[in-house]
Design a protein around this motif. Sequence first.
Motif, PDB file in Angstrom:
ATOM      1  N   LEU A  59       0.810  -1.115  -0.029  1.00  0.00           N
ATOM      2  CA  LEU A  59      -0.005  -0.124   0.048  1.00  0.00           C
ATOM      3  C   LEU A  59       0.893   1.319  -0.052  1.00  0.00           C
ATOM      4  CD1 LEU A  59      -3.050  -0.774   2.349  1.00  0.00           C
ATOM      5  CD2 LEU A  59      -2.967  -1.138  -0.130  1.00  0.00           C
ATOM      6  N   ALA A  60       2.154   1.008  -0.094  1.00  0.00           N
ATOM      7  CA  ALA A  60       3.130   2.345  -0.149  1.00  0.00           C
ATOM      8  C   ALA A  60       2.862   3.015  -1.453  1.00  0.00           C
ATOM      9  CB  ALA A  60       4.609   1.887  -0.045  1.00  0.00           C
ATOM     10  N   PRO A  61       3.424   4.232  -1.283  1.00  0.00           N
ATOM     11  CA  PRO A  61       3.192   4.987  -2.548  1.00  0.00           C
ATOM     12  C   PRO A  61       4.374   4.857  -3.373  1.00  0.00           C
ATOM     13  CG  PRO A  61       4.001   6.350  -0.703  1.00  0.00           C
ATOM     14  CD  PRO A  61       3.816   5.184  -0.337  1.00  0.00           C
ATOM     15  N   SER A  62       4.199   4.817  -4.700  1.00  0.00           N
ATOM     16  CA  SER A  62       5.418   4.879  -5.759  1.00  0.00           C
ATOM     17  C   SER A  62       5.187   5.471  -6.845  1.00  0.00           C
ATOM     18  CB  SER A  62       5.440   3.381  -6.278  1.00  0.00           C
ATOM     19  OG  SER A  62       4.161   2.815  -6.831  1.00  0.00           O
ATOM     20  N   SER A  63       6.503   6.133  -7.472  1.00  0.00           N
ATOM     21  CA  SER A  63       5.973   6.984  -8.766  1.00  0.00           C
ATOM     22  C   SER A  63       5.180   6.391  -9.624  1.00  0.00           C
ATOM     23  CB  SER A  63       7.545   7.479  -9.078  1.00  0.00           C
ATOM     24  OG  SER A  63       8.576   6.588  -8.695  1.00  0.00           O
ATOM     25  N   HIS A  64       4.392   6.939 -10.205  1.00  0.00           N
ATOM     26  CA  HIS A  64       3.535   6.649 -11.264  1.00  0.00           C
ATOM     27  C   HIS A  64       2.783   5.324 -10.958  1.00  0.00           C
ATOM     28  CE1 HIS A  64       5.394   9.862 -13.554  1.00  0.00           C
ATOM     29  NE2 HIS A  64       5.503   9.252 -14.735  1.00  0.00           N
ATOM     30  N   ASN A  65       2.709   5.109  -9.647  1.00  0.00           N
ATOM     31  CA  ASN A  65       2.091   3.772  -9.090  1.00  0.00           C
ATOM     32  C   ASN A  65       2.571   2.557  -9.925  1.00  0.00           C
ATOM     33  OD1 ASN A  65       0.392   2.331  -7.523  1.00  0.00           O
ATOM     34  ND2 ASN A  65      -1.308   2.553  -8.707  1.00  0.00           N
TER      35      ASN A  65
ATOM     36  N   MET B 241      -1.795   5.111 -12.933  1.00  0.00           N
ATOM     37  CA  MET B 241      -2.468   5.970 -12.528  1.00  0.00           C
ATOM     38  C   MET B 241      -3.715   5.959 -12.984  1.00  0.00           C
ATOM     39  SD  MET B 241       0.289   9.119 -11.741  1.00  0.00           S
ATOM     40  CE  MET B 241       0.775   8.926 -13.229  1.00  0.00           C
ATOM     41  N   PRO B 242      -4.911   5.821 -12.546  1.00  0.00           N
ATOM     42  CA  PRO B 242      -6.253   5.845 -13.389  1.00  0.00           C
ATOM     43  C   PRO B 242      -6.246   7.361 -13.576  1.00  0.00           C
ATOM     44  CG  PRO B 242      -6.356   4.687 -11.281  1.00  0.00           C
ATOM     45  CD  PRO B 242      -5.137   5.128 -11.360  1.00  0.00           C
ATOM     46  N   ALA B 243      -7.006   7.674 -14.861  1.00  0.00           N
ATOM     47  CA  ALA B 243      -6.866   9.195 -15.399  1.00  0.00           C
ATOM     48  C   ALA B 243      -7.299   9.786 -14.327  1.00  0.00           C
ATOM     49  CB  ALA B 243      -7.736   9.272 -16.622  1.00  0.00           C
ATOM     50  N   PHE B 244      -8.344   9.806 -13.555  1.00  0.00           N
ATOM     51  CA  PHE B 244      -9.082  10.323 -12.283  1.00  0.00           C
ATOM     52  C   PHE B 244      -7.928  10.938 -11.402  1.00  0.00           C
ATOM     53  CE2 PHE B 244      -9.225   6.128 -10.241  1.00  0.00           C
ATOM     54  CZ  PHE B 244      -8.753   6.371  -9.112  1.00  0.00           C
ATOM     55  N   ALA B 245      -6.708  10.117 -11.106  1.00  0.00           N
ATOM     56  CA  ALA B 245      -5.707  10.186 -10.120  1.00  0.00           C
ATOM     57  C   ALA B 245      -4.860  11.423 -10.604  1.00  0.00           C
ATOM     58  CB  ALA B 245      -5.053   9.125  -9.638  1.00  0.00           C
ATOM     59  N   THR B 246      -4.610  11.657 -11.848  1.00  0.00           N
ATOM     60  CA  THR B 246      -3.612  12.254 -12.175  1.00  0.00           C
ATOM     61  C   THR B 246      -4.037  14.183 -12.198  1.00  0.00           C
ATOM     62  OG1 THR B 246      -4.421  12.725 -14.682  1.00  0.00           O
ATOM     63  CG2 THR B 246      -3.092  10.810 -14.115  1.00  0.00           C
TER      64      THR B 246
ATOM     65  N   PRO C 190      -9.465  16.978   0.293  1.00  0.00           N
ATOM     66  CA  PRO C 190     -10.899  16.283   0.140  1.00  0.00           C
ATOM     67  C   PRO C 190     -10.601  14.761   0.246  1.00  0.00           C
ATOM     68  CG  PRO C 190     -10.363  17.017  -2.040  1.00  0.00           C
ATOM     69  CD  PRO C 190      -9.338  17.601  -0.998  1.00  0.00           C
ATOM     70  N   ARG C 191     -11.735  13.955   0.602  1.00  0.00           N
ATOM     71  CA  ARG C 191     -11.449  12.373   0.187  1.00  0.00           C
ATOM     72  C   ARG C 191     -11.359  12.125  -1.203  1.00  0.00           C
ATOM     73  NH1 ARG C 191     -12.547   8.679   4.415  1.00  0.00           N
ATOM     74  NH2 ARG C 191     -12.992   7.003   2.876  1.00  0.00           N
ATOM     75  N   VAL C 192     -10.174  11.352  -1.649  1.00  0.00           N
ATOM     76  CA  VAL C 192     -10.247  10.768  -2.841  1.00  0.00           C
ATOM     77  C   VAL C 192     -10.094   9.344  -2.933  1.00  0.00           C
ATOM     78  CG1 VAL C 192      -9.103  12.938  -3.593  1.00  0.00           C
ATOM     79  CG2 VAL C 192      -7.625  11.083  -2.808  1.00  0.00           C
ATOM     80  N   PRO C 193     -10.399   8.591  -4.226  1.00  0.00           N
ATOM     81  CA  PRO C 193     -10.328   7.297  -4.272  1.00  0.00           C
ATOM     82  C   PRO C 193      -8.933   6.724  -4.032  1.00  0.00           C
ATOM     83  CG  PRO C 193     -11.353   8.314  -6.263  1.00  0.00           C
ATOM     84  CD  PRO C 193     -10.837   9.402  -5.365  1.00  0.00           C
ATOM     85  N   HIS C 194      -8.795   5.554  -3.430  1.00  0.00           N
ATOM     86  CA  HIS C 194      -7.439   4.843  -3.645  1.00  0.00           C
ATOM     87  C   HIS C 194      -7.062   4.583  -4.822  1.00  0.00           C
ATOM     88  CE1 HIS C 194      -6.562   5.167   0.660  1.00  0.00           C
ATOM     89  NE2 HIS C 194      -8.099   4.594   1.021  1.00  0.00           N
ATOM     90  N   SER C 195      -5.771   4.430  -5.217  1.00  0.00           N
ATOM     91  CA  SER C 195      -5.159   3.807  -6.379  1.00  0.00           C
ATOM     92  C   SER C 195      -5.122   2.399  -6.329  1.00  0.00           C
ATOM     93  CB  SER C 195      -3.913   4.446  -6.645  1.00  0.00           C
ATOM     94  OG  SER C 195      -4.042   5.778  -7.077  1.00  0.00           O
ATOM     95  N   PRO C 196      -5.317   1.665  -7.448  1.00  0.00           N
ATOM     96  CA  PRO C 196      -5.369  -0.064  -7.359  1.00  0.00           C
ATOM     97  C   PRO C 196      -3.846  -0.524  -7.009  1.00  0.00           C
ATOM     98  CG  PRO C 196      -5.368   1.057  -9.676  1.00  0.00           C
ATOM     99  CD  PRO C 196      -5.339   2.085  -8.820  1.00  0.00           C
TER     100      PRO C 196
END
Length: 351
Positions: free
Chosen positions: A42-48, A219-224, A336-342
């Motif tokens: 669940l850690a972040p990573s560049s460009h997921n 990254m889903p388009a919604f996340a960029t 704001p609350r945003v969806p999690h990336s996959p």
Amino acid sequence: MEADPHPIRQGSPRLPPLDAGRLEQSASVEEQLRFALHCAVLAPSSHNTQPWRFIVGTDSVAVCADRLRALPVADPFDRELIISCGAALFNLRVALSRVGLAYSIALFPSSADPDVVAEVRIVHDGHRDESLPALFDAIATRVTTRQPFADEPVDPAIERALIEAASAEGVDITCVSELVERERIALLVALADRQQFGDPRFRRELANWIHPRRRDDGMPAFATDMLPLLDFATPLAASVVRTFDLGDGVAATHHRLVVGSPLIVCLATGSDDREAWLAAGEAMQRMLLVAAQAGLTASYLNQPIEVAALREQLAALIGLGANANPQLLLRIGRGPRVPHSPRRALSEVVS
Ligand SMILES: Cc1cc2nc3c(=O)[nH]c(=O)nc-3n(C[C@H](O)[C@H](O)[C@H](O)COP(=O)(O)O)c2cc1C
């Protein structure tokens, strides 16, 4: 390890339920490690890109860099790739501590295989950091938020906690909250955006990691943070990014976001090698979990660090010493609350 019954996708629960009592008392070490790995990914990573693999033994986990997931244009030396592995390693440490396991860690233990960034071994008399279990819940709530933050200053006590978090991992941290300084940083970020987007290779690489939602990485388009520019064509986001130089628009968006964010932090290290990058990743994640615990969120502004010619300018701008190497630039605030990336299923990253 058998197939993972809990693939983590955008919108799905992020962790299997934690029965801490059972995991502490009656679970096998393998079960405990599997649970900890759920947390690691669940850690972040560049460009997921999720550039990690884990090799699990009976009482150990090797955290490995997966360089097939490198970003040769934005990150030619795998610096951010190792930072991302450091963030995963930190989550692993928190989760192991949460289920009551003590461990020892050897960093870059194999001269034959430089991709092994850490070997974590469960040992009864190993390291116990009593401050880590409290960060556990934040692993699942932390998320990158690219939207504007509330116009309210960060509480000085929280700022001190962020500084302590990075310092505990041996990494320098500089906090910037004065508007005039944020404006200067914003100009540098915007300059870096224009340079990066002016390079078709950068755009192609970025586009390769923008996917429709069903994918488990990227990254889903919604996340960029190009969404305001791409509203008209979300399904076509990747091809728009690949084809057009959106630099001016992205630069303007980032400029607004930086100036409007109450706190900018820069993490820096004395050396600029793989050990420093790993430590920067652990420090970043510790700081992000402390921020999430306090109800704050963060987003990345690494562009002036990625553009080599601007890295020194950034260091000078925020008053770092001559030998300091900026590793990460982030804005922090209430968002704001945003969806999690996959995330990919554990079965894809564990062997
Ligand atoms: C080293 C590193 C660099 C990153 N750089 C950027 C960036 O330049 N722009 C951005 O929007 N997100 C950046 N991110 C955030 C990732 O895109 C994000 O972590 C990933 O999409 C997973 O989403 P999550 O953090 O919400 O779990 C970066 C993350 C890391 C660890």
